[in-house]
Write a protein that holds these residues in place. Structure first.
Motif, PDB file in Angstrom:
ATOM      1  N   VAL A 135     -11.929  10.639 -15.815  1.00  0.00           N
ATOM      2  CA  VAL A 135     -11.835  11.721 -14.837  1.00  0.00           C
ATOM      3  C   VAL A 135     -12.464  11.309 -13.510  1.00  0.00           C
ATOM      4  CG1 VAL A 135     -12.470  14.111 -14.357  1.00  0.00           C
ATOM      5  CG2 VAL A 135     -11.866  13.446 -16.680  1.00  0.00           C
ATOM      6  N   MET A 136     -13.625  10.688 -13.570  1.00  0.00           N
ATOM      7  CA  MET A 136     -14.354  10.341 -12.349  1.00  0.00           C
ATOM      8  C   MET A 136     -13.760   9.123 -11.641  1.00  0.00           C
ATOM      9  SD  MET A 136     -18.231  10.936 -13.696  1.00  0.00           S
ATOM     10  CE  MET A 136     -18.936  10.150 -12.288  1.00  0.00           C
ATOM     11  N   LEU A 137     -13.277   8.166 -12.395  1.00  0.00           N
ATOM     12  CA  LEU A 137     -12.741   6.937 -11.826  1.00  0.00           C
ATOM     13  C   LEU A 137     -11.224   6.916 -11.996  1.00  0.00           C
ATOM     14  CD1 LEU A 137     -15.426   4.563 -13.375  1.00  0.00           C
ATOM     15  CD2 LEU A 137     -15.456   5.615 -11.116  1.00  0.00           C
ATOM     16  N   SER A 138     -10.563   7.967 -11.546  1.00  0.00           N
ATOM     17  CA  SER A 138      -9.129   8.118 -11.788  1.00  0.00           C
ATOM     18  C   SER A 138      -8.259   7.356 -10.790  1.00  0.00           C
ATOM     19  CB  SER A 138      -8.754   9.597 -11.773  1.00  0.00           C
ATOM     20  OG  SER A 138      -9.030  10.160 -10.508  1.00  0.00           O
ATOM     21  N   LYS A 139      -8.849   6.804  -9.737  1.00  0.00           N
ATOM     22  CA  LYS A 139      -8.059   6.048  -8.770  1.00  0.00           C
ATOM     23  C   LYS A 139      -7.461   4.822  -9.457  1.00  0.00           C
ATOM     24  CE  LYS A 139      -8.215   4.078  -4.160  1.00  0.00           C
ATOM     25  NZ  LYS A 139      -9.019   3.815  -2.982  1.00  0.00           N
ATOM     26  N   GLY A 140      -6.137   4.653  -9.321  1.00  0.00           N
ATOM     27  CA  GLY A 140      -5.456   3.548  -9.953  1.00  0.00           C
ATOM     28  C   GLY A 140      -4.993   3.844 -11.368  1.00  0.00           C
ATOM     29  N   ARG A 141      -5.362   4.983 -11.907  1.00  0.00           N
ATOM     30  CA  ARG A 141      -4.919   5.360 -13.254  1.00  0.00           C
ATOM     31  C   ARG A 141      -3.701   6.275 -13.142  1.00  0.00           C
ATOM     32  NH1 ARG A 141      -9.286   4.305 -17.080  1.00  0.00           N
ATOM     33  NH2 ARG A 141     -11.210   4.039 -15.936  1.00  0.00           N
ATOM     34  N   GLU A 142      -2.976   6.400 -14.223  1.00  0.00           N
ATOM     35  CA  GLU A 142      -1.817   7.279 -14.243  1.00  0.00           C
ATOM     36  C   GLU A 142      -2.281   8.739 -14.258  1.00  0.00           C
ATOM     37  OE1 GLU A 142       1.725   6.086 -16.637  1.00  0.00           O
ATOM     38  OE2 GLU A 142       0.243   4.779 -17.594  1.00  0.00           O
ATOM     39  N   GLN A 143      -1.800   9.498 -13.285  1.00  0.00           N
ATOM     40  CA  GLN A 143      -2.151  10.907 -13.186  1.00  0.00           C
ATOM     41  C   GLN A 143      -0.882  11.741 -13.204  1.00  0.00           C
ATOM     42  OE1 GLN A 143      -4.764  11.713  -9.898  1.00  0.00           O
ATOM     43  NE2 GLN A 143      -5.639   9.669 -10.000  1.00  0.00           N
ATOM     44  N   GLY A 144      -0.976  12.920 -13.780  1.00  0.00           N
ATOM     45  CA  GLY A 144       0.181  13.785 -13.835  1.00  0.00           C
ATOM     46  C   GLY A 144      -0.172  15.132 -14.432  1.00  0.00           C
ATOM     47  N   THR A 145       0.864  15.805 -14.941  1.00  0.00           N
ATOM     48  CA  THR A 145       0.662  17.108 -15.577  1.00  0.00           C
ATOM     49  C   THR A 145       1.189  17.052 -16.998  1.00  0.00           C
ATOM     50  OG1 THR A 145       2.772  17.938 -14.758  1.00  0.00           O
ATOM     51  CG2 THR A 145       0.829  18.364 -13.399  1.00  0.00           C
ATOM     52  N   MET A 146       0.553  17.827 -17.849  1.00  0.00           N
ATOM     53  CA  MET A 146       0.962  17.928 -19.241  1.00  0.00           C
ATOM     54  C   MET A 146       1.289  19.379 -19.542  1.00  0.00           C
ATOM     55  SD  MET A 146      -1.326  17.430 -22.622  1.00  0.00           S
ATOM     56  CE  MET A 146      -0.678  17.744 -24.236  1.00  0.00           C
ATOM     57  N   TYR A 161      -1.406  21.514 -17.497  1.00  0.00           N
ATOM     58  CA  TYR A 161      -2.707  21.050 -17.045  1.00  0.00           C
ATOM     59  C   TYR A 161      -2.565  19.719 -16.316  1.00  0.00           C
ATOM     60  CZ  TYR A 161      -4.134  24.447 -20.523  1.00  0.00           C
ATOM     61  OH  TYR A 161      -4.273  25.597 -21.243  1.00  0.00           O
ATOM     62  N   THR A 162      -3.437  19.505 -15.325  1.00  0.00           N
ATOM     63  CA  THR A 162      -3.478  18.187 -14.678  1.00  0.00           C
ATOM     64  C   THR A 162      -4.277  17.268 -15.583  1.00  0.00           C
ATOM     65  OG1 THR A 162      -5.444  18.776 -13.404  1.00  0.00           O
ATOM     66  CG2 THR A 162      -3.312  19.127 -12.346  1.00  0.00           C
TER      67      THR A 162
END
Length: 168
Positions: free
Chosen positions: A51-62, A103-104
């Motif tokens: 959650v804190m180091l989400s830059k560069g990780r896959e982000q989206g909605t579920m 949810y994000t």
């Protein structure tokens, strides 16, 4: 007379033993409190890092389609560049997760597991630390005799757990 002379010699020795006893208790209780707090951070970091180091990780909605046995499953729609859609991802079920809700989330690298992101996900990830703060406050206030410090730890833990509950 010899009994009195013996008492005079043993009084400083007793004082030293008393100081060593207090110092030993302080060291042991301080170590226990530190270990509790370290365990709380360790337990929280498994989810909090995503959650804190989400830059560069896959982000989206579920979108949650069903929950059973402590986990919820659903479809994943990407928001970040480079992320791919998935028909099924897994989210640990918490109090605030309901079927049909969206949810994000952040995808854990190399898996189908996701964690909630945003303020609610951040606070929820640190709940184990909140519990550790509450537990350590008892050790600090009771075992070490540092009442104000214990109250500060308890207040911090209670605030963290309450904020997570409200955010979810």
């Amino acid at each position: 007379m010899p009994a009195t002379a013996h008492r005079r010699k043993s009084a400083p020795a007793m004082l030293r033993l008393g100081r060593l006893g207090r110092l030993g208790r302080f060291a042991v209780m301080g170590t226990v409190a530190a270990l509790i707090l370290i365990a709380g951070v360790w337990a929280s970091w498994g989810s909090a890092q995503h959650v804190m180091l989400s830059k560069g990780r896959e982000q989206g909605t579920m979108t949650v389609s069903g929950c059973e046995d402590g986990v919820c499953t659903g479809s994943y729609r990407p928001v970040s560049v480079g992320s791919t859609a998935r028909g099924r991802v897994v989210l640990d079920q918490s109090v605030g997760v309901g079927e049909g809700e969206t949810y994000t989330v952040v995808v854990k690298p190399g898996s189908l597991d996701v964690v909630r992101s945003g303020p609610a996900g951040f606070l929820y990830a640190w709940v184990p630390l909140g519990g550790a703060l509450l537990l350590a406050s008892v050790v600090v206030a009771g075992g070490l005799g540092l009442t104000r410090t214990g109250l500060a730890l308890a207040g911090s833990g209670l605030a963290l757990v309450t904020a997570a509950w409200v955010a979810l």
